[in-house]
Design an enzyme around this catalytic site. Structure first.
Site, PDB file in Angstrom:
ATOM      1  N   GLU A 266      26.536 -15.854 -18.495  1.00 19.47           N
ATOM      2  CA  GLU A 266      25.399 -15.971 -19.398  1.00 19.47           C
ATOM      3  C   GLU A 266      24.537 -14.720 -19.383  1.00 19.47           C
ATOM      4  OE1 GLU A 266      24.537 -20.725 -19.320  1.00 19.47           O
ATOM      5  OE2 GLU A 266      23.753 -19.512 -17.698  1.00 19.47           O
TER       6      GLU A 266
ATOM      7  N   CYS B 118      18.230 -10.079 -19.863  1.00 25.04           N
ATOM      8  CA  CYS B 118      18.534 -10.397 -18.470  1.00 25.04           C
ATOM      9  C   CYS B 118      20.053 -10.502 -18.356  1.00 25.04           C
ATOM     10  CB  CYS B 118      17.857 -11.718 -18.097  1.00 25.04           C
ATOM     11  SG  CYS B 118      18.184 -12.245 -16.419  1.00 25.04           S
TER      12      CYS B 118
ATOM     13  N   CYS C  59      27.723 -15.902  -7.490  1.00 26.49           N
ATOM     14  CA  CYS C  59      27.002 -15.061  -6.534  1.00 26.49           C
ATOM     15  C   CYS C  59      27.339 -15.519  -5.131  1.00 26.49           C
ATOM     16  CB  CYS C  59      25.491 -15.157  -6.756  1.00 26.49           C
ATOM     17  SG  CYS C  59      24.519 -14.025  -5.718  1.00 26.49           S
TER      18      CYS C  59
ATOM     19  N   CYS D 160      21.421 -18.295  -1.783  1.00 20.50           N
ATOM     20  CA  CYS D 160      20.010 -18.678  -1.647  1.00 20.50           C
ATOM     21  C   CYS D 160      19.872 -20.138  -2.106  1.00 20.50           C
ATOM     22  CB  CYS D 160      19.119 -17.760  -2.489  1.00 20.50           C
ATOM     23  SG  CYS D 160      19.316 -16.012  -2.056  1.00 20.50           S
TER      24      CYS D 160
ATOM     25  N   CYS E 109      18.426 -21.255  -5.653  1.00 17.93           N
ATOM     26  CA  CYS E 109      18.964 -20.621  -6.861  1.00 17.93           C
ATOM     27  C   CYS E 109      20.235 -21.344  -7.310  1.00 17.93           C
ATOM     28  CB  CYS E 109      19.260 -19.157  -6.576  1.00 17.93           C
ATOM     29  SG  CYS E 109      20.130 -18.315  -7.921  1.00 17.93           S
TER      30      CYS E 109
ATOM     31  N   CYS F 150      14.735 -17.875 -14.699  1.00 15.93           N
ATOM     32  CA  CYS F 150      15.179 -17.265 -13.443  1.00 15.93           C
ATOM     33  C   CYS F 150      15.966 -18.231 -12.569  1.00 15.93           C
ATOM     34  CB  CYS F 150      13.985 -16.799 -12.628  1.00 15.93           C
ATOM     35  SG  CYS F 150      12.814 -15.834 -13.556  1.00 15.93           S
TER      36      CYS F 150
END
Ligand code: SAH
Length: 377
Positions: free
Chosen positions: A112, A125, A132, A136, A139, A361
């Site tokens: 995305e 962005c 990833c 974290c 997230c 975010c």
């Protein structure tokens, strides 16, 4: 019955070979482009001509490059312009100001990017990895693990697509932030190469101002220092999220490798080498990292490490599906800002666009992957 079935060989309907896409024009250096075109029987000056189309007109389909000899357009297309990003769907929000695009990569992986239009600027962005590996816990992307690195051209092409979209609207893409999926500094060489193409003036790049390009990292200290020595002056954002190692070990697991002090020292080096203020990202999470003592400690540590060369960006947490965490109440947020500022450090709260389409975010995530797989099937 069961064992009859099991006699059948397992039929795999989809066996995408996951991995890097075929080589693309934007993966190649100037010399490599000249060489590749030479192999197709095209003279050197064509490299420049094609670059003008790609970076200047945001055009990635050689069939429309009418100043190329007709006979060679298909050849160029086949060998240097594989389709990297296939749109699966686009979702808009904020009265059309925010567009999230879901892309399918050559191997079926979904990705995305989010375009946010503000008065006088437009920020894209982008993602640097599919998934990833930084894990974290707050997230959404971090929950699914890493699929693979993106190629240089897969990163660059996200920018070209958005620049084309803005141009079609009679406007311009002005800012790029590496705050989508992935840890940019864990895909270091490709990200740096992509950054050079984003900031170089045409015909070598899109000519976006360096100060308008932000690379955001969990804090891979040695890579921050390396980036500082690249001769670039893009904005560095460090996702700190708490000033103490004890909590940061949990919120940003990479802290177990590089401590808060390691990260702030590297950030200081970056600021000194580039003359740029470092941006500190802090997702404010209710009762987790929003205490008065953390605000005071954050302000003190940043003031000591970076003096005036730092700015704190507070991000109200975007709760991700299945997470027990929530954003801090407004009064807590205000008090936190006040305390950081009291230590002599500038601090503002990030405007969070795209929330209701899960484009804010840390929300570029796995549930979107499934939705996309269905939509694209
Ligand atoms: N890996 C890089 C860039 C990706 S995320 C990094 O960590 O910096 C961009 C920013 O969004 C980071 O500061 C990240 O911590 C933050 N973020 C992630 N999930 C979030 C969430 N649920 N709410 C608010 N911010 C979040």
């Amino acid at each position: 019955m069961g064992h009859v079935m099991s006699d059948f060989p397992k039929i795999q309907l989809l066996s995408p070979k996951r991995g890097m896409p075929p080589k693309h024009f934007a993966d190649l250096s100037e010399e490599e482009r000249i060489e590749a075109l030479g192999e197709l029987g095209l003279p050197k000056f064509r490299a420049d001509q094609i670059a003008r189309h790609y970076y200047g007109r945001f055009e990635a389909d050689p069939s429309t490059m009418t100043d190329l000899p007709a006979a060679q357009r298909e050849l160029v297309k086949d060998s240097l312009f594989p389709r990297l990003l296939t749109p699966v769907r686009k979702v808009e929000t904020d009265n059309g100001d925010t567009t999230k695009t879901l892309w399918r990569l050559h191997d079926g992986i979904l990705l995305e990017s989010v375009l946010m239009r503000y008065p006088g600027r437009a920020t894209l962005c982008i993602s640097s990895q599919a998934g990833c590996g930084m894990a974290c816990p707050f997230c959404a992307t971090g929950q699914g693990g890493l699929d693979r690195n993106l190629s240089t051209a897969e990163i660059v092409d996200q920018v070209r697509e958005a620049a084309a979209m803005m141009e079609a609207e009679g406007s311009r893409l002005t800012n790029v932030v590496f705050m989508g999926m992935g840890e940019p500094l864990a895909n270091y060489n490709r990200v740096v190469s992509a950054v050079r193409q984003i900031v170089s003036p045409a015909p070598h790049g899109f000519g976006i101002s360096q100060r308008n390009v932000t690379v955001s990292t969990v804090g891979l200290a040695p890579a921050i220092r390396k980036l500082a020595d690249e001769g670039l002056s893009v904005t560095l954002a460090v996702s700190l999220h708490t000033p103490d190692d004890e909590l940061r070990d949990e919120l940003v697991p990479m802290n177990n490798r590089f401590t808060v002090q390691d990260v702030l020292d590297a950030a200081r080096y970056y600021a000194d080498q580039t003359g740029r203020r470092v941006s500190i990202e802090y997702a404010l999470i209710r009762d987790i990292n929003d205490h008065d003592f953390r605000a005071d400690m954050l302000g003190q540590k940043l003031h000591d490490a970076l003096g005036p060369l730092v700015h704190v960006n507070l991000i109200p947490l975007n709760p991700t599906p299945g997470s027990k965490w929530d954003a801090s109440p407004r009064e807590r947020q205000d008090e936190f800002v006040r305390r950081v500022i009291a230590q002599g450090v500038t601090c503002t709260v990030r405007d969070t666009k795209g929330q209701e389409i899960a484009a804010a975010c840390g929300q570029l995530a796995a549930d979107e992957k499934q939705a996309g797989e269905k939509a694209g099937a």
